[in-house]
Design a protein around this motif. Structure first.
Motif, short mmCIF file in Angstrom:
data_model
loop_
_atom_site.label_atom_id
_atom_site.label_comp_id
_atom_site.label_asym_id
_atom_site.label_seq_id
_atom_site.Cartn_x
_atom_site.Cartn_y
_atom_site.Cartn_z
N SER A 1 14.12 73.89 61.65
CA SER A 1 12.80 73.68 61.03
C SER A 1 12.76 72.46 60.11
O SER A 1 11.71 71.86 59.92
N ASN A 2 13.91 72.06 59.60
CA ASN A 2 13.99 70.90 58.70
C ASN A 2 14.27 69.64 59.53
O ASN A 2 15.29 69.55 60.21
N PRO A 3 13.37 68.64 59.48
CA PRO A 3 13.57 67.43 60.29
C PRO A 3 14.88 66.70 59.95
O PRO A 3 15.48 66.08 60.83
N ARG B 1 17.53 68.43 61.91
CA ARG B 1 17.39 68.05 63.33
C ARG B 1 17.98 66.67 63.55
O ARG B 1 18.72 66.44 64.52
N ALA B 2 17.68 65.74 62.64
CA ALA B 2 18.19 64.37 62.77
C ALA B 2 19.71 64.35 62.69
O ALA B 2 20.37 63.63 63.44
N ARG B 3 20.28 65.14 61.79
CA ARG B 3 21.74 65.19 61.67
C ARG B 3 22.37 65.72 62.95
O ARG B 3 23.38 65.21 63.42
N LEU C 1 25.28 64.61 67.95
CA LEU C 1 25.32 64.68 69.41
C LEU C 1 25.49 63.29 70.01
O LEU C 1 26.19 63.12 71.02
N ALA C 2 24.88 62.30 69.40
CA ALA C 2 25.06 60.92 69.87
C ALA C 2 26.53 60.53 69.79
O ALA C 2 27.09 59.95 70.73
N LYS D 1 16.65 59.98 69.11
CA LYS D 1 16.06 61.26 68.67
C LYS D 1 16.33 61.48 67.18
O LYS D 1 15.46 62.00 66.47
N ALA D 2 17.51 61.10 66.72
CA ALA D 2 17.83 61.24 65.30
C ALA D 2 16.82 60.44 64.46
O ALA D 2 16.31 60.94 63.46
N LEU D 3 16.54 59.23 64.89
CA LEU D 3 15.59 58.39 64.15
C LEU D 3 14.16 58.93 64.23
O LEU D 3 13.39 58.78 63.29
#
Length: 109
Positions: free
Chosen positions: A40-42, A45-47, A52-53, A71-73
């Motif tokens: 839920s926290n962007p 999600r970015a982390r 994953l990258a 996607k992180a950005l």
């Protein structure tokens, strides 16, 4: 060997994934990070996307690594992810130049 900084805190999955990454089990770590992609926290999600990258880069898949870095950005415009994406794209360009040079040269002579 490639060394990359990745996120290790924020949720239990990040903490467990760190243990797996420490022993270079990036496949199992990636499974935990994937669970955080819909957090839920962007910022979380970015982390997860950033990590994953890195996992995909270390497995040799630069296309997927770039995808996850982008996607992180999208989730959180952080400087580490922006710099990492830039380095991935530079590495992709270098590898493409090498492929072109190898294709141009005939080493069979």
């Amino acid at each position: 060997m490639i060394f990359r900084d990745y996120y290790v805190s924020g949720t239990e999955n990040f903490e467990e994934a760190e243990k797996l990454a420490q022993i270079e089990n990036y496949t199992a770590a990636a499974e935990l990070w994937e669970q955080e992609v819909s957090h839920s926290n962007p910022k979380m999600r970015a982390r997860a996307c950033h990590n994953l990258a890195i996992a995909h880069e270390l497995s040799g898949d630069l296309v997927k690594a770039v995808h996850w870095a982008e996607k992180a950005l999208e989730n959180h415009n952080g400087k580490p992810s922006a710099q990492y994406l830039e380095s991935l794209k530079a590495r992709q360009a270098t590898e493409e130049r090498v492929r072109e040079q190898l294709a141009f040269n005939d080493f069979s002579k």
